[in-house]
Structures are given as C-alpha cells and as structure tokens.
Design a protein around this motif. Structure first.
Motif: not given
Ligand code: SF4
Length: 240
Positions: A9-12, A16, A19, A22, A65-67, A97-98
């Motif tokens: 994953c990556y920040p949005v 995050c 996180c 990540y 643990a991802t999106d 978060k998306r």
């Molecule tokens: S797992 Fe959730 S908190 Fe972590 S980077 Fe992805 S969206 Fe952001």
C-alpha cells in the motif's frame, strides 16, 4: 480473522503518515509494491473433503493491511467480489481510506449492495470527514460504518450519522503515534448516543491525553485501556 488477498500500500492521507504497515517505521511489511498474496482465493478454498477451509458464520476483516480499493488491484478485484458473493455465509468487513474509488470498483451485479459486505469509511480529520462521508453516504450499500482511525482532531460526525450503523474510534499507534485527546472521543460517543448508533472505542493509540495528563500507552494495553473508559455503546451484537 483476516483475509489479505493482496499486500502492499502507500499513503493517501494524513492518517497514513505513521502507517503500521507501510509507514517509515513499518517492520512487518514496509513495501509499496502491490502484489497478490498466496491467500488470494482463501475464502473459496476447499479441503480434501470438498468443504470450505473457512467455515461459515465468521467475520473476515478484509484488506486491513492494505486497501481494498487500491487502483493497482483493479484487475484482481472482480475475482475478489465473486468470492465474496459466493460466501454469503461470511461477513466481509472492509475498511478503506479510498472510498472515492468505490463506485468505479463495483461488480456489475452489485445492485443496492451485497448483504454480507460491511464497509467502513475512515476519517481522521474534520476536512476528510466532510470530503469522504458525503460520497460514502451517496453510494448503494446495505451496511456501513465510520472508522475514525487514527483520530487526529475533534470531529463533528452528527450530520452523517443517520445513514451509518456504527462508529469505531482509535488513537494512532506506532512509535510516533500522534496525541489523541480523550475529550474528542467522548464527544463522538455523545454524538452516537444522540443519534442512536453503536460506538466502539477500540484503542487509545500510543499517546492519549486524559484531563491534563498525557499518557504513553504500551501497544499491548491500548485496547484494554480504551475499554476501561466504558464508553462503548452496544446493541447486544458484536462490535466491529
Ligand atoms: S494500509 Fe491504510 S494507513 Fe497504511 S498506507 Fe495504506 S491506506 Fe494508508
């Protein structure tokens, strides 16, 4: 029980920044490349007797643990939806978060939603609540909740509560977890009480201010400390 069909994953958004998976101090995962896991087909995997490996009646925390709505997973999501549809005997709990990618990510037969899908829209600040929740509430969904996680400031969720089932609140965990104020949590709990919604204070996070005192909380005690404040509002069912 968790189902992670993909990893990475990556920040949005600001929530995050630290996180657990990540962020800069992530130890367990730490990669931004999105890849399918070897558990991708886990919900429909069968044993030698031909029975599902996962028994019915469970709640599967999906993509915690991802999106689930990452654009990089677009090619795989159709198959994931098909598995979710096949397992009507399991509740799939998805936090994202998306939420802005929800509509374009739906299967063709979604209609007004699958009965076994419960989606949580994450909000960390008032600006994100005001941006994400009107979208969230406009989508066809049978079950929805708000996850104020990590809670980074005081929130007024009142305008959005009529159409959600529940609110969960968490402080931020991790070594650099930002301060959470007990007063913010209490305010959200009161908003839920007034709206007749269930509420779960799941975790204090690393730093919580109670009255004048800032308490640093051991990661293994954050859930128990949150529970000790006795803010939860239940309807007799399991909170999520
Ligand atoms: S797992 Fe959730 S908190 Fe972590 S980077 Fe992805 S969206 Fe952001």
């Amino acid at each position: 029980m968790n189902w992670e069909p993909w990893t990475g994953c990556y920040p949005v958004s600001t929530g995050c920044n630290n996180c657990y998976f990540y962020g800069p101090n992530a130890k367990r995962f730490g990669q931004n490349e999105i890849t399918k896991t070897d558990k991708f087909d886990w919900p429909i995997r069968r044993n030698k007797k031909g029975e599902y490996c996962i028994k019915g009646g469970k709640i599967l925390a999906t993509c915690f643990a991802t999106d689930f709505f990452l654009p990089e997973a677009d090619l795989w999501r159709k198959e994931a939806w098909a598995m979710i549809k096949e397992r009507q005997d399991i509740d799939f709990l998805i936090i994202t978060k998306r939420i802005d990618r929800f509509k374009e990510s739906l299967p063709e037969d979604w209609g007004d939603g699958y009965d076994n899908v419960n989606i949580g829209c994450t909000v960390e600040t008032q600006a994100l609540a005001d941006q994400r929740l009107p979208l969230f509430l406009s989508y066809p969904l049978k079950r929805r909740f708000i996850a104020a996680s990590p809670l980074l400031e005081e929130l007024d969720l009142s305008p959005y509560l009529a159409k959600v089932d529940h609110v969960t609140v968490c402080g931020e965990n991790g070594r650099d977890g930002r301060l959470c104020e007990y007063a913010w949590i209490e305010k959200i709990q009161k908003q839920c009480q007034a709206a007749g919604k269930t509420f779960w204070f799941k975790s204090t996070g690393t730093r919580i201010r109670t009255q004048e005192e800032v308490v640093k909380v051991n990661p293994f005690k954050q859930g128990a400390l949150a529970k000790s404040f006795q803010l939860d509002i239940t309807d007799g069912k399991r909170l999520f």
